[in-house]
Structure formats: structure tokens, C-alpha cells
Design a protein around this motif. Sequence first.
Motif, short mmCIF file in Angstrom:
data_model
loop_
_atom_site.label_atom_id
_atom_site.label_comp_id
_atom_site.label_asym_id
_atom_site.label_seq_id
_atom_site.Cartn_x
_atom_site.Cartn_y
_atom_site.Cartn_z
N PRO A 1 -2.55 5.05 9.95
CA PRO A 1 -3.24 4.03 9.15
C PRO A 1 -3.42 2.73 9.93
O PRO A 1 -2.64 2.43 10.84
N GLU A 2 -4.44 1.95 9.54
CA GLU A 2 -4.74 0.73 10.27
C GLU A 2 -3.58 -0.25 10.26
O GLU A 2 -3.28 -0.87 11.29
N SER A 3 -2.91 -0.40 9.11
CA SER A 3 -1.82 -1.37 9.02
C SER A 3 -0.70 -1.05 9.99
O SER A 3 -0.10 -1.94 10.59
N ALA B 1 -12.06 3.13 13.84
CA ALA B 1 -11.58 4.37 13.20
C ALA B 1 -12.70 5.05 12.43
O ALA B 1 -12.74 6.29 12.34
N SER B 2 -13.63 4.27 11.87
CA SER B 2 -14.73 4.84 11.10
C SER B 2 -15.82 5.40 12.00
O SER B 2 -16.67 6.17 11.54
N SER C 1 -6.53 6.63 15.29
CA SER C 1 -7.14 6.93 13.99
C SER C 1 -7.37 8.43 13.83
O SER C 1 -7.25 8.97 12.73
N THR D 1 -9.88 -2.41 13.78
CA THR D 1 -9.30 -1.07 13.80
C THR D 1 -10.02 -0.15 12.83
O THR D 1 -10.32 1.01 13.16
N ARG D 2 -10.34 -0.65 11.63
CA ARG D 2 -11.08 0.15 10.66
C ARG D 2 -12.48 0.48 11.20
O ARG D 2 -12.97 1.60 11.00
N GLU E 1 -19.01 7.60 4.83
CA GLU E 1 -17.89 7.10 5.57
C GLU E 1 -18.07 7.17 7.07
O GLU E 1 -17.29 6.62 7.84
N ARG F 1 0.81 -1.22 0.00
CA ARG F 1 0.00 0.00 0.00
C ARG F 1 0.85 1.27 0.00
O ARG F 1 0.29 2.38 -0.05
N LEU G 1 -7.18 -5.69 11.72
CA LEU G 1 -7.36 -4.64 10.70
C LEU G 1 -8.83 -4.24 10.59
O LEU G 1 -9.15 -3.05 10.54
N CYS G 2 -9.72 -5.24 10.54
CA CYS G 2 -11.15 -4.94 10.43
C CYS G 2 -11.65 -4.22 11.68
O CYS G 2 -12.42 -3.25 11.59
#
Length: 305
Positions: free
Chosen positions: A179-181, A237-238, A174, A233-234, A303, A46, A230-231
Motif C-alpha cells: 500500500p502507498e502509506s 502505482a496506477s 505497487s 506513489t499512487r 483504474e 485505514r 502519497l499522491c
Amino acid sequence: MVLAALIFATMGVCVKIASAWFTSAELVLYRGLIGMLFLWALARQRGVTLATPYPGMHAWRSLIGVFSMGAWFYAIAHLPLATAMTLNYMSSVWIAAFLVGGALLAWVPVPGRDGRVARPPLQGALVLTVLAGFGGVVLMLKPSVGESQGFAGLVGLMSGLTAAFAYMQVVALSRVGEPESRTVFYFALGSAVAGGLVTVLGSSTPWAQWTWAHAMWLLPVGVLAALGQLCMTRAYASAKTQSGTLVVANLQYSGIVFAAIYSVVLFGDRIDAGGWAGMVLIVGSGIAATVLRQRSLPKAPAEEH
């Protein structure tokens, strides 16, 4: 968050199988190492650098996250599994308590133009869905604590409390643009360090005997752990608002439903009427929380959902 819950439940199946050959500390170590490799490759693909301007925030997230994991493993070893799971899933209840308490502390009773004092944003309906979902968890797992298990119960309670702190730190990371990664990479690093230290220092025979056929189960444990983080964290973060965070916290309960399905299909376990009722309550509370969230922000950008 629902996808994260499914991934974590699938990882739990792999952990259950791999635990026949590896200690808990070894599983944490290898989970961290494999996750680091996977996240390094993902970040490179990425174009995301792993260098961070916020090392202290990542260190705190990793420390509190690893402590929560260790407390949960201790609770699992000294309590009935259902009790340890329930206490750990109290993290969503703690998050709701933190958000409501924070809203009350930050509220300043200043009258508006019409002379009325606005109420603080307590999100009472969403908090009730979180509590209803936790009620479903209790119905499914039926926790119990024996006379000699008080300390282990306290440790299990701390696992849920510290998990809530870790999730709130994910939200903070976040908001500063991490970034999540990168966030998940440093948690994997912390897991690898902690698991390695406990493996080497915590036992006179630290390394279990295993074959490459056994070791193959470590790969899905590490990769699924990284994908689930990752999911998750996303998801946090969202959740840019208080109501969004409550919805995410509530949907975390769906992991109990996925784990129950796996236990029936793969391991032949039985679920009684109370367990099925709890499952319905968990799913219903998640749907209700999502509907309430969408009604409270009918014109929000996509979002933010």
C-alpha cells in the motif's frame, strides 16, 4: 501526479522559508520524522499494518531516494538553482529511456500468424511528449554550468538518474501489493535516519538555533512531503502499463509551472518570454500525453488511467 506536483511546489515554498533557520540536513530529518507520524496515523486509520514482507525492496527504495535527495541538495548548493532543478527533472527522461531500453531488450522477434514480426512497444509518441516537456523545463530554467562546476553538474545528473530508479522501484512495490502509506512511511524513515546522521556527524554545531515560531514551518514541510509522496506513489502505482508510466513521468513537469507561479506571486520574481513559452510547452506536452494515453487504451478500465 499533477496534485503531487502542486503539493511539492507548496512544500518548496515552506522549505525556502524554513531554510532561514534550519540546515538542509535538519529539514530532511524533521521532514522524515513528521512524515512518519502522519503516515503512522493514516495507516492506523485505514487499518494498514506497517510490517512488510518486502523489507529489502523498501530499503532499496529509501536508499536510492535519499541518495537522490542528497545529490540534489549538493547540486543546489554548488550550481545555479535553475541548473540543479533541470538536472533533477531529467528523471522523467531517464524513465522514458529505461522503458524503451527495457522493451528493446525484452523483445523477441517471433513472426505472428500472418508471417510478420511485431514491433516492440516503444511508445514513440509518448516519449516525444516527455522530451518536449523537458524542453519546456530548459526554456523556463535556462540552465548553465561554469568552468569549475563540472563535478557538481555530474552530481546533479546523478540526482535525476537515481530519482528515476526510485520511481521505478515505487512501481515495483505497487505490483507486489504494497500500500502507498507503507511505501511512503519507509521512505520517511530513511529520510529521518539519513538527515539525523548528517546533522549529528556532518557539523561541529549540528543543531541550529530556532524558536517555536520558526519550528511551526516544519509541520507543513513534513505533512506536505508525506501527502505529495502519497499522491506520487499512487500515480506510479496506477500506471500499470508502459504508456501510463510515461504519462505520469511527463505530468511531473507541472511542478515547474506551479513553482514559477509561486515565485511570481509570493516572491516577486519575473518570468521572461522564454519562460512563458516553456510553461506553455510543459502544459501542452502533459495534455498531449494524456490524450495519447486515452486513445491507446480506449476500452481500458478506469483504474488504469
